[in-house]
Design an enzyme around this catalytic site. Structure first.
Site, mmCIF file in Angstrom:
data_model
loop_
_atom_site.group_PDB
_atom_site.id
_atom_site.type_symbol
_atom_site.label_atom_id
_atom_site.label_comp_id
_atom_site.label_asym_id
_atom_site.label_seq_id
_atom_site.Cartn_x
_atom_site.Cartn_y
_atom_site.Cartn_z
ATOM 1 C CB THR A 100 -0.929 0.017 1.228
ATOM 2 O OG1 THR A 100 -1.762 -1.150 1.193
ATOM 3 C CG2 THR A 100 -1.812 1.257 1.212
ATOM 4 C CE LYS A 176 -5.209 -2.024 0.796
ATOM 5 N NZ LYS A 176 -3.926 -2.710 0.840
ATOM 6 C CE LYS A 244 2.034 1.359 5.066
ATOM 7 N NZ LYS A 244 1.270 1.226 3.798
#
Length: 302
Positions: A100, A176, A244
């Protein structure tokens, strides 16, 4: 174990999702080279029937290379750094970037790989560690049709749903990002709901059972809710991951001029949890922060 095959795959990063992909490939008959820096994980992978290596450059060339490390810095290191995957890869190898990352970073890494003659699929995944173990992940992929066709047997081994979102690298990472926005907000909402339930004197298991079959349920509620109900914060996905991932959401949204107030609130909660030493605990541990603010004790709290 599946029927023996000459098909080869390398999996870099044997965390919860990478491990699931690697054992799913083994089950499908692939020769699998697992790469990780943790010796105990490598020993376990050898025992499962795979080849184990401390660096990607040590592994023999494979037809496909899955990259399952934590972030873009690690991705750059395991691909382009000393002992990186490019030291062993043959021209035309298909690299599946399952990390990701910000879409712009994915595009940059893919461009560097393409310059060396590699094929690339922007291939972030979802589904959780149990889906990964059973070979039923969802892949949000973008890249050239030829790369998808070459990687199809490996993709079929690790995923039950492979979305081909287009040939443009970065589309997978953008989708995503949207998934992680929802996932992070839903985890925060789950923590808030169950903390309020505890403060109201309700039995958490009863609340979970009711909401799970009611309109307020989400996949994250049904998956993370039991972690809070039972005080089980053994990490499947850690608080730090959503610091994150929601950070990517806020940064990309700011660049687009998009308003994301719910993401901002969720990110602040995850950051608070990380700052209080919970970064490596299960992401549901944000409930502890809300419990502390609310003056309530949840299961698993000291």
């Amino acid at each position: 174990m599946g029927v023996a095959s000459t098909r080869t795959a390398t999996v870099i990063g044997l965390g919860s999702m990478g491990w699931g992909a690697a054992v799913s490939l083994l089950r499908a008959g692939f020769t699998v080279r697992g790469v990780d820096i943790r010796h105990d994980v490598l020993d376990r992978f050898r025992a499962a029937g795979g080849e184990a290596y401390e660096s990607a450059g040590q592994a023999p060339a494979s037809e496909v290379v899955f990259v399952f490390v934590v972030n873009s810095d690690q991705a750059n290191s395991v691909l382009f750094g000393p002992g990186g995957a490019l030291e062993a890869a043959g021209s035309g190898t298909v690299f599946l970037l399952c990390v990701t990352m910000a879409p712009s970073v994915t595009m940059e890494i893919a461009g560097r790989l393409a310059q060396t003659g590699m094929r690339v699929i922007d291939a972030p995944v979802s589904g959780g560690h149990l889906k990964a173990l059973s070979g039923e992940m969802t892949i949000m992929g973008s890249g050239a049709a030829e790369a998808f066709d070459l990687a199809a047997p490996a993709l079929d081994a690790v995923a039950s749903k492979v979305f081909r979102l287009g040939e443009e690298i970065g589309l997978g990472s953008k989708v995503k990002m949207i998934n992680q926005l929802l996932a992070g907000v839903h985890i925060a909402a789950t923590a808030e709901a169950l903390t309020l339930a505890a403060k109201a004197g309700l039995d958490l298991q009863t609340v979970f059972d009711v909401i799970s079959v009611s309109a307020g349920a989400s996949w994250m509620f049904t998956n993370r809710g039991p972690h809070i109900v039972h005080g089980d914060y053994e990490p499947r996905s850690a608080v730090d991951i959503f610091v994150k991932d929601l950070g990517i959401v806020l940064s990309e949204a700011a660049g687009q001029g998009a308003a994301t107030p719910l993401s901002a609130a969720a990110l602040a909660l995850f950051k608070d949890a990380a700052d209080q030493g919970l970064g490596r605990e299960d992401d549901a541990a944000v409930a502890k922060i809300l419990a502390g603010r609310s003056g309530v004790r949840l299961p698993g709290m000291e």
